[in-house]
Design a protein around this motif. Sequence first.
Motif, PDB file in Angstrom:
ATOM      1  N   UNK A 175       0.865  -0.907  -0.025  1.00  0.00           N
ATOM      2  CA  UNK A 175       0.069   0.110   0.577  1.00  0.00           C
ATOM      3  C   UNK A 175       0.615   1.231   0.207  1.00  0.00           C
ATOM      4  N   UNK A 176       2.366   0.504  -0.072  1.00  0.00           N
ATOM      5  CA  UNK A 176       3.296   2.173   0.306  1.00  0.00           C
ATOM      6  C   UNK A 176       4.087   2.006  -0.498  1.00  0.00           C
ATOM      7  N   UNK A 177       3.465   1.158  -1.905  1.00  0.00           N
ATOM      8  CA  UNK A 177       4.407   1.312  -3.094  1.00  0.00           C
ATOM      9  C   UNK A 177       5.590   0.073  -3.091  1.00  0.00           C
ATOM     10  N   UNK A 178       5.949  -0.417  -4.240  1.00  0.00           N
ATOM     11  CA  UNK A 178       6.949  -1.625  -4.436  1.00  0.00           C
ATOM     12  C   UNK A 178       8.742  -0.240  -4.178  1.00  0.00           C
ATOM     13  N   UNK A 179       9.395  -1.043  -3.855  1.00  0.00           N
ATOM     14  CA  UNK A 179      10.998  -0.320  -3.483  1.00  0.00           C
ATOM     15  C   UNK A 179      11.649  -0.694  -4.958  1.00  0.00           C
ATOM     16  N   UNK A 180      11.787   1.273  -5.262  1.00  0.00           N
ATOM     17  CA  UNK A 180      12.139   1.009  -6.941  1.00  0.00           C
ATOM     18  C   UNK A 180      14.152  -0.037  -7.091  1.00  0.00           C
ATOM     19  N   UNK A 181      14.618  -0.317  -6.428  1.00  0.00           N
ATOM     20  CA  UNK A 181      15.869  -0.619  -6.475  1.00  0.00           C
ATOM     21  C   UNK A 181      15.761  -2.528  -5.570  1.00  0.00           C
ATOM     22  N   UNK A 182      14.872  -3.232  -5.617  1.00  0.00           N
ATOM     23  CA  UNK A 182      14.716  -4.511  -5.891  1.00  0.00           C
ATOM     24  C   UNK A 182      14.854  -5.248  -6.625  1.00  0.00           C
ATOM     25  N   UNK A 183      15.654  -6.332  -6.780  1.00  0.00           N
ATOM     26  CA  UNK A 183      15.695  -6.826  -7.725  1.00  0.00           C
ATOM     27  C   UNK A 183      14.611  -8.435  -8.054  1.00  0.00           C
ATOM     28  N   UNK A 184      14.846  -9.359  -7.182  1.00  0.00           N
ATOM     29  CA  UNK A 184      13.362 -10.064  -7.137  1.00  0.00           C
ATOM     30  C   UNK A 184      12.093  -9.488  -5.605  1.00  0.00           C
ATOM     31  N   UNK A 185      10.993  -9.682  -6.036  1.00  0.00           N
ATOM     32  CA  UNK A 185      10.014  -9.327  -5.493  1.00  0.00           C
ATOM     33  C   UNK A 185       8.642 -10.661  -5.254  1.00  0.00           C
ATOM     34  N   UNK A 186       8.878 -10.847  -3.843  1.00  0.00           N
ATOM     35  CA  UNK A 186       7.947 -11.767  -3.798  1.00  0.00           C
ATOM     36  C   UNK A 186       7.050 -11.212  -2.612  1.00  0.00           C
ATOM     37  N   UNK A 226       9.652 -22.295  -0.538  1.00  0.00           N
ATOM     38  CA  UNK A 226      10.240 -22.060  -1.578  1.00  0.00           C
ATOM     39  C   UNK A 226      11.133 -21.001  -1.953  1.00  0.00           C
ATOM     40  N   UNK A 227      10.543 -19.364  -1.507  1.00  0.00           N
ATOM     41  CA  UNK A 227      11.446 -18.675  -1.289  1.00  0.00           C
ATOM     42  C   UNK A 227      12.848 -18.813  -0.702  1.00  0.00           C
ATOM     43  N   UNK A 228      13.608 -20.201  -0.090  1.00  0.00           N
ATOM     44  CA  UNK A 228      14.219 -20.648   0.231  1.00  0.00           C
ATOM     45  C   UNK A 228      15.496 -21.309  -0.700  1.00  0.00           C
ATOM     46  N   UNK A 231      15.872 -19.092  -3.829  1.00  0.00           N
ATOM     47  CA  UNK A 231      17.010 -18.763  -4.134  1.00  0.00           C
ATOM     48  C   UNK A 231      18.643 -18.971  -3.795  1.00  0.00           C
ATOM     49  N   UNK A 232      18.547 -20.604  -2.654  1.00  0.00           N
ATOM     50  CA  UNK A 232      19.310 -20.979  -2.937  1.00  0.00           C
ATOM     51  C   UNK A 232      19.833 -21.851  -4.061  1.00  0.00           C
ATOM     52  N   UNK A 233      18.437 -22.100  -5.232  1.00  0.00           N
ATOM     53  CA  UNK A 233      19.050 -22.840  -6.889  1.00  0.00           C
ATOM     54  C   UNK A 233      19.769 -21.711  -7.441  1.00  0.00           C
ATOM     55  N   UNK A 234      19.460 -20.210  -7.985  1.00  0.00           N
ATOM     56  CA  UNK A 234      19.684 -18.990  -8.741  1.00  0.00           C
ATOM     57  C   UNK A 234      21.036 -18.531  -8.418  1.00  0.00           C
ATOM     58  N   UNK A 235      21.003 -18.206  -6.760  1.00  0.00           N
ATOM     59  CA  UNK A 235      21.916 -16.715  -6.770  1.00  0.00           C
ATOM     60  C   UNK A 235      23.368 -17.641  -6.547  1.00  0.00           C
ATOM     61  N   UNK A 236      23.729 -18.997  -6.894  1.00  0.00           N
ATOM     62  CA  UNK A 236      25.261 -19.239  -7.005  1.00  0.00           C
ATOM     63  C   UNK A 236      25.602 -18.571  -8.353  1.00  0.00           C
ATOM     64  N   UNK A 237      24.106 -18.611  -9.284  1.00  0.00           N
ATOM     65  CA  UNK A 237      24.077 -18.439 -10.589  1.00  0.00           C
ATOM     66  C   UNK A 237      24.830 -16.960 -10.920  1.00  0.00           C
TER      67      UNK A 237
END
Length: 285
Positions: A175-186, A226-228, A231-237
Amino acid sequence: MKLIIISGRSGSGKSTALQALEDVGFYCIDNLPAPLLPDLVNQILRDPDHPNKLAVSIDARNQHSNLKQFPDIYKRLRETRRLDCEVIYLDSSETTLLQRYSATRRKHPLSDDSQGLQQAISYEKQLLEPVSDLAAIRIDTTRLSLYELRDSIKLRVARRQEQELSLQFESFGYKHGIPLDVDFTFDVRCLPNPYWVPELRGYTGQEQPVIEFLEQQPEVQQMLADITGFLEKWLPLFEKNNRSYITVGIGCTGGQHRSVFLSERLAGHFRATMDNVQIRHRELN
């Protein structure tokens, strides 16, 4: 040598960022003409007693033709031996930038008789695109105080070791808006909401009554898993492809309960295996 190039629109906090880097030992130069940067770097590297940490600010006070050259300049710098460089880009919402200039009554560097403040702020964003497109990290300073910005620069940038991935979790309220600097949003608004439990409404996701409530919800545990796993799968790449910074946004309705709880849990999990994990609760700050 470590080289950090600070850029961003006027009023976004570049001077504060430079001061934070100077506090932790960087040799800092403000408003450097972009074409002079390679010569400066080469001259410093030739000095046997050269500083091992350099930060420069390059912004719209440069000539416009200089900014257009920046991608080629940056490519040459990246190919320079003994040099590790990255661009940090700061920005804020246009409403916030207008408010900051109105409060200080400073003249915008691009405003003149033919272009007012709002037009100058919008035009500046276009001029800086050759720099912002190369940013390793973007920091949205819309809701950051000077002290929070200094802390963010020191923790995420200055103290990061070479080749180390900096990971930040940021809770927020949609309700306050999505941050401008995030790479992934859940989006976690589908989870049971403590707000609708009257005795829990006044607490936050950092406090035990809300923690106990959410820990008992199967959907919350599944979302966390699911989020964990993602991230565990894709952060290393991302790290393998030389990505230096990742910001993960966790959003619920008001940014007080579910997003705060999950951000805390995620940060705690990844701190067990990573050295530079930060957390920010936008609405709590």
